[in-house]
Design a protein around this motif. Structure first.
Motif, mmCIF file in Angstrom:
data_model
loop_
_atom_site.group_PDB
_atom_site.id
_atom_site.type_symbol
_atom_site.label_atom_id
_atom_site.label_comp_id
_atom_site.label_asym_id
_atom_site.label_seq_id
_atom_site.Cartn_x
_atom_site.Cartn_y
_atom_site.Cartn_z
ATOM 1 N N UNK A 116 0.813 -1.214 0.000
ATOM 2 C CA UNK A 116 0.000 0.000 0.000
ATOM 3 C C UNK A 116 0.849 1.268 0.000
ATOM 4 N N UNK A 117 2.150 1.095 0.298
ATOM 5 C CA UNK A 117 3.003 2.276 0.360
ATOM 6 C C UNK A 117 3.716 2.515 -0.963
ATOM 7 N N UNK A 118 3.565 1.601 -1.919
ATOM 8 C CA UNK A 118 4.438 1.674 -3.092
ATOM 9 C C UNK A 118 4.337 2.987 -3.877
ATOM 10 N N UNK A 119 3.139 3.642 -3.974
ATOM 11 C CA UNK A 119 3.126 4.882 -4.760
ATOM 12 C C UNK A 119 4.007 5.978 -4.158
ATOM 13 N N UNK A 120 4.298 5.882 -2.869
ATOM 14 C CA UNK A 120 5.094 6.924 -2.241
ATOM 15 C C UNK A 120 6.506 6.440 -1.914
ATOM 16 N N UNK A 121 6.774 5.205 -2.249
ATOM 17 C CA UNK A 121 8.040 4.614 -1.804
ATOM 18 C C UNK A 121 9.160 4.900 -2.813
ATOM 19 N N UNK A 122 10.301 5.355 -2.335
ATOM 20 C CA UNK A 122 11.402 5.664 -3.265
ATOM 21 C C UNK A 122 12.068 4.412 -3.821
ATOM 22 N N UNK A 123 11.857 3.230 -3.157
ATOM 23 C CA UNK A 123 12.543 2.027 -3.597
ATOM 24 C C UNK A 123 11.659 1.090 -4.391
ATOM 25 N N UNK A 124 10.395 1.430 -4.537
ATOM 26 C CA UNK A 124 9.434 0.459 -5.052
ATOM 27 C C UNK A 124 9.841 -0.119 -6.400
ATOM 28 N N UNK A 125 9.676 -1.431 -6.528
ATOM 29 C CA UNK A 125 9.878 -2.068 -7.830
ATOM 30 C C UNK A 125 8.665 -2.936 -8.153
ATOM 31 N N UNK A 126 8.743 -3.695 -9.237
ATOM 32 C CA UNK A 126 7.562 -4.398 -9.740
ATOM 33 C C UNK A 126 6.847 -5.221 -8.678
ATOM 34 N N UNK A 127 7.590 -5.958 -7.918
ATOM 35 C CA UNK A 127 6.989 -6.851 -6.932
ATOM 36 C C UNK A 127 6.094 -6.069 -5.954
#
Lengths: 324, 344, 308
Positions: free
Chosen positions: B295-306
């Motif tokens: 749920x944090x991925x839109x704001x996460x600086x490290x987010x990747x596909x998974x």
């Protein structure tokens, strides 16, 4: 507190004075002459002239006004043109009847309205609330006198549960001096009071429900629940005490409503109160009685508002402290 | 370790949205424990579900529109609070578990004296006489540091300042010596100096009365000073949970990192302090519309596909006792992806 | 009642239904419209109002008789409701249904017009008081205090009775001119608050005449409470008119108004209940519909005040 009271009193007196003046002006603009029809019979011209002279209607309006105000200050409301007696006497006779009716209706109004409003709020948006809400809306929309007629027809004429009108059984009870006679009086009082009270109660219930629902959404109600208080105590002590404050304002508004309603209800039920006196006087162009009735009615309204203000001061600690 | 006092498992509190069609999943599967005598910090931005979590514990969620989903579980002293009869629940509210709220201005009833409001719980739960309850109220006012308690007991809330009122709220909550105190943002509405006083007071009372405190706040500074352990919430879920020193020394979830970065620090050199004061970009999404995956991925600086596709579970990252530090982040499985953060 | 009359009544009902559906469609799906129609009584209330307005406008089509016609006073007075006289006849042998329909013209007309007078006066007085402030405001507001303290019915009774015959226009004016006090307070408060806002100061700094700026912003802001109080006020006026007419001081017989119809039927209430009951029901229904619409409007336009 004292200064506040004095200010409020002064304002009230000013309002009453304004109403008196307005009434006087209206009566005189209207060229109301006592020579209209009294009981449908035309009045002879010479009688008319005599009446005009006797009541000083030929004097300049300013002088009449000053004389009228002066007399008022002495408690003299003038002489009735049709009843041939002092207006004050006629009013003194009628006023207690109106007040009895209005107060009984007031108690009914608030007791029933409060109970219904609290019940509805506790069952918000469920069947009981919706059904009662629509019923209250309907009753609140009825012409008071028409409800009176319907009750009269149903309960007095068809079912014969109540008398069709009047103050009491004049043959059996010329005076209110025994228990059966008091009961008879109460029996006569029931229908008119019910008529006035029901319409009022419907309005009060609507108001009370809304007030309570607004309070229930506030934080301190949640605090009360968090304390582990029973729901009944949360609603009836914590919420209701706050929701009663707006009800005091409603009290100020209800009083004029009851007086107004009384005019028509008294006519329907032949209740010898101020409203009926005023209506009869109007039809007979008995303007001293009309003016006096309007005056008394506005004094009542002003007193009602004053009382509501004072009650507010007692009930709401925030105002109580500010005023002292 | 001792048995937890309060055990929350898979708590889900949903709301019907105003349009009547959607569901807001304000709290969506939260689990944590509260141990006797400890202070647990519950941290997150507003809209993360902290307050709803705390209200759910005492079932104070207005129903409708809210409801706690079946399958949720809140155990206190061996009983599930969510299935208790109303009467049994009331015996716990204010008696064993008490609560103080964010807004001292509106949380006190304006038409009753503070004394009456404090005494009320003692009368209801401990069957004290009016006189004994009043004496207890005065005692409580003294305990929370209100001067002239014998006079103040007859005052109305509007005659007091915000800080005073919050003290009254605390006195009211503690009158029955509860085992658990839930404090929902107790200092947010107060001036900074008053905030410190109230926190100090809470700390002192906790030591004196030996209760457990659940401290809900958006302010990590508050947590640093008072809490033993911290639970970080984001988007209705727990995202990280650790003892306070550990969390501050080794934040693992990018959200926790961001929260820490947005706290101004006096010990950092000025230039770096400015660079760190950037917080987290964006806002908490609406609870009726949580993003898929993490749920944090839109704001996460490290987010990747998974992160976009698969929701991470709570993973154990403890260095000491197992389960003492858990994180809901895929980075734990691929730590090499934690590179330097893209600068602001 | 002929077949054509029945058909016309049916047509009016269909027309009213269509009107409500059309209002619903035009209102769209915005927040206000949704809040309005969320009230279970809102749509039925609109239908009641639309139906009565339609029937009143199409009076000659839906009624078999003229309202004044005494059909056959000897044999057809106090005739019970039947196929020919759906609501019976009154003690003067007149068709109650026909009078009810023509009475709707008068009762609804007085309600709407008097309210228009009241709202206009209230807006003007409130606007003037709020704009000029100082002694103008003080004077006008004291006047309003007096007006609110006056027992309205007593005053109206007095005025109406003292004039020989009150034409309908004067009655409308009188009712309207005793009903604007609340509205004027509302508008004044709004003007005073708008005055204090930045854009008025800015307009003044630019040398613009602030009056136009103020009024351009006051009306949209005050519109919601004014509309709500007008909806509720029409009902009030109708009740007032009914009361006055019942006492024989309002609309003079034989012109039909719902109030004097009740009065006409009253003496024979015990044998011919229909003559007084149906006009009373009509008033109650219409006033209830107005109240329901007012409640729904309040919710739709001012979500802070919750009544349901």
């Amino acid at each position: 507190m004292a200064a506040w009271l004095v200010r409020r009193l002064a304002a009230s007196i000013a309002i009453v004075w304004a109403v008196v003046t307005l009434t006087f002006v209206v009566v005189h603009i209207a060229h109301g002459s006592p020579c209209g029809q009294s009981d449908g019979r035309p009045v002879a011209p010479e009688t008319c002239a005599a009446l005009i002279r006797r009541f000083g209607l030929d004097r300049p309006i300013g002088i009449q006004y000053v004389k009228y105000l002066g007399a008022l200050l002495h408690g003299d409301l003038g002489e009735s043109l049709a009843l041939h007696r002092p207006v004050a006497d006629a009013l003194a006779e009628a006023l207690p009847n109106t007040l009895t009716l209005a107060l009984t209706a007031l108690i009914l109004d608030f007791a029933l309205g409060l109970a219904l409003g609290v019940y509805q709020a506790a069952r918000e948006r469920r069947f009981g609330d919706i059904a009662l809400g629509n019923a209250a809306l309907f009753v609140n929309s009825m012409p008071t006198f028409w409800l009176g007629l319907v009750l009269l027809l149903l309960l007095a004429q068809w079912l014969r549960l109540f008398p069709v009108g009047g103050l009491r059984d004049l043959v059996l009870c010329p005076r209110l001096d025994s228990l059966p006679c008091l009961a008879d009086f109460a029996w006569h009082l029931t229908l008119p009071a019910l008529t006035l009270g029901l319409v009022g109660a419907a309005g009060t219930a609507r108001y009370q429900r809304a007030a309570l629902l607004e309070v229930v959404r506030q934080d301190f109600v949640r605090t009360a629940r968090a304390k582990g208080l029973p729901e009944r105590r949360v609603l009836l002590v914590h919420a209701l005490r706050n929701a009663l404050l707006p009800l005091i304002t409603l009290f100020g508004l209800t009083f004029p409503f009851l007086l107004t309603g009384a005019v028509l209800v008294e006519t329907v039920f032949a209740w010898p109160g101020m409203g009926r006196l005023a209506v009869t006087a109007i039809l007979q162009r008995d303007y001293p009685v009309v003016t006096a009735a309007a005056l008394i009615a506005s004094v009542m309204v002003v007193l009602g508002n004053l009382l509501a203000d004072a009650l507010y001061g007692v009930a709401d600690p925030r105002i109580r402290v500010r005023a002292t | 370790m001792t048995e937890p006092l309060l055990r929350v498992r898979d708590l889900k509190t949903y709301f019907v949205t105003e349009h009547g069609s959607g569901t807001a999943r304000a709290v969506d599967g939260v689990s944590f424990d509260l141990y006797p005598g400890e202070t647990l910090g519950l941290v997150g931005e507003s809209g993360c579900g902290k307050t709803v979590t705390s209200l759910s514990v005492l079932r104070l969620i207005p129903e409708p529109p809210g409801h706690i989903r079946p399958g949720s579980f809140i155990e206190f002293a061996g009983r599930n609070l969510l299935t208790l009869a109303p009467r049994e629940l009331r015996a716990i509210r204010g008696n064993q578990i008490a609560m103080i709220f964010q807004e001292p201005m509106t949380s006190l009833n304006p038409v009753f004296t503070v004394g009456d409001q404090i005494a009320e719980a003692a009368i209801v739960h401990q069957r004290l006489s009016r006189r004994a309850a009043r004496a207890r109220a005065i005692e409580m006012l003294k305990l929370v540091g209100i001067p002239d308690p014998a006079q103040r007991v007859d005052h109305y809330p509007h005659q007091m300042s915000g800080g005073m009122r919050q003290r009254v709220m605390i006195a009211m909550a503690l009158v029955c010596h509860p085992k658990v105190l839930i404090a929902d943002e107790p200092t947010t509405a107060l001036d900074v100096t008053i905030q410190a006083q109230i926190l100090e007071l809470l700390e002192r009372l906790q030591a004196e009365l030996g209760m457990a405190v659940m401290l809900i706040t958006h302010d990590l500074g508050v947590v640093a000073g008072s809490a033993d352990r911290v639970v970080v919430m984001y988007a209705g879920q727990v995202v990280e949970q650790a003892p306070t020193p550990e969390l501050f020394a080794r934040p693992l979830h990018p959200y926790t990192e961001g929260l820490l970065a947005s706290v101004p620090r006096l010990d950092a050199p000025p230039a770096r302090a400015r660079a760190r004061l950037h917080g987290i970009p964006g806002q908490v999404p609406a609870s009726s519309d949580w993003p898929g995956g993490c749920r944090f991925h839109p704001r996460c600086p490290y987010a990747w596909d998974r992160c976009r596709e698969e929701e991470p579970p709570l993973l154990d990252a403890s260095s000491g006792e197992p389960g003492s530090h858990t994180v809901r982040c895929w980075l734990l499985t691929e730590p090499q992806r934690r590179t330097t953060r893209p600068g602001p | 009642m002929t077949v054509w009359n029945w058909l016309a009544v049916g047509g009016a009902a269909v027309l009213a239904l269509v009107a409500v559906a059309e209002i619903r469609r035009r209102a769209g799906t915005g927040t206000s419209a949704r809040r309005f129609f969320r009230h279970p009584t809102a749509a039925p209330a609109l239908f009641v109002l639309a139906f009565f307005v339609t029937v009143a406008l199409a009076a000659p089509l839906v009624t078999p008789y003229r309202p004044y016609v005494q059909i056959d006073i000897a044999r057809l007075a106090n005739h019970a409701p039947s196929a020919q006289f759906p609501l019976g006849t009154d003690p003067f042998g007149r068709d109650v249904w026909s009078r009810l329909v023509y009475g709707a013209r008068i009762s609804l007309g007085i309600g709407a017009l008097a309210m228009l007078v009241a709202v206009t006066t209230g807006v003007v007085v409130g606007g003037v008081a709020g704009y000029f402030r100082r002694w103008v405001d003080a004077t006008l507001m004291r006047l309003v205090d007096v007006g609110l303290a006056m027992p309205r019915v007593f005053m109206l009774l007095m005025v109406v009775a003292l004039w020989e015959h009150v034409p309908l226009t004067v009655l409308v004016l009188l009712i309207g001119l005793t009903g604007w006090f609340g509205t004027s307070r509302l508008v004044r408060a709004e003007v005073l608050s708008v005055r204090e806002r930045e854009f008025v100061a800015a307009a003044r700094a630019l040398g613009a005449e602030p009056a136009r700026v103020i009024f351009r912003h006051v009306l949209p802001n005050a519109a919601a409470p004014i509309i709500v109080s007008a909806a509720l006020g029409i009902g009030n006026v109708m009740l007032l008119e009914a009361g006055l007419s019942f006492l024989g001081l309002g609309v003079p017989s034989p012109a039909p108004s719902w109030g004097n119809m009740i009065a006409d039927g009253w003496p024979k209430m015990a044998v011919a209940w229909w003559a007084s009951t149906f006009p009373g029901l009509a008033i109650s229904l219409v006033v209830m519909a107005l109240n329901a619409v007012g409640d729904a409007l309040r919710d739709a336009l001012d979500p802070r005040k919750e009544t349901a």
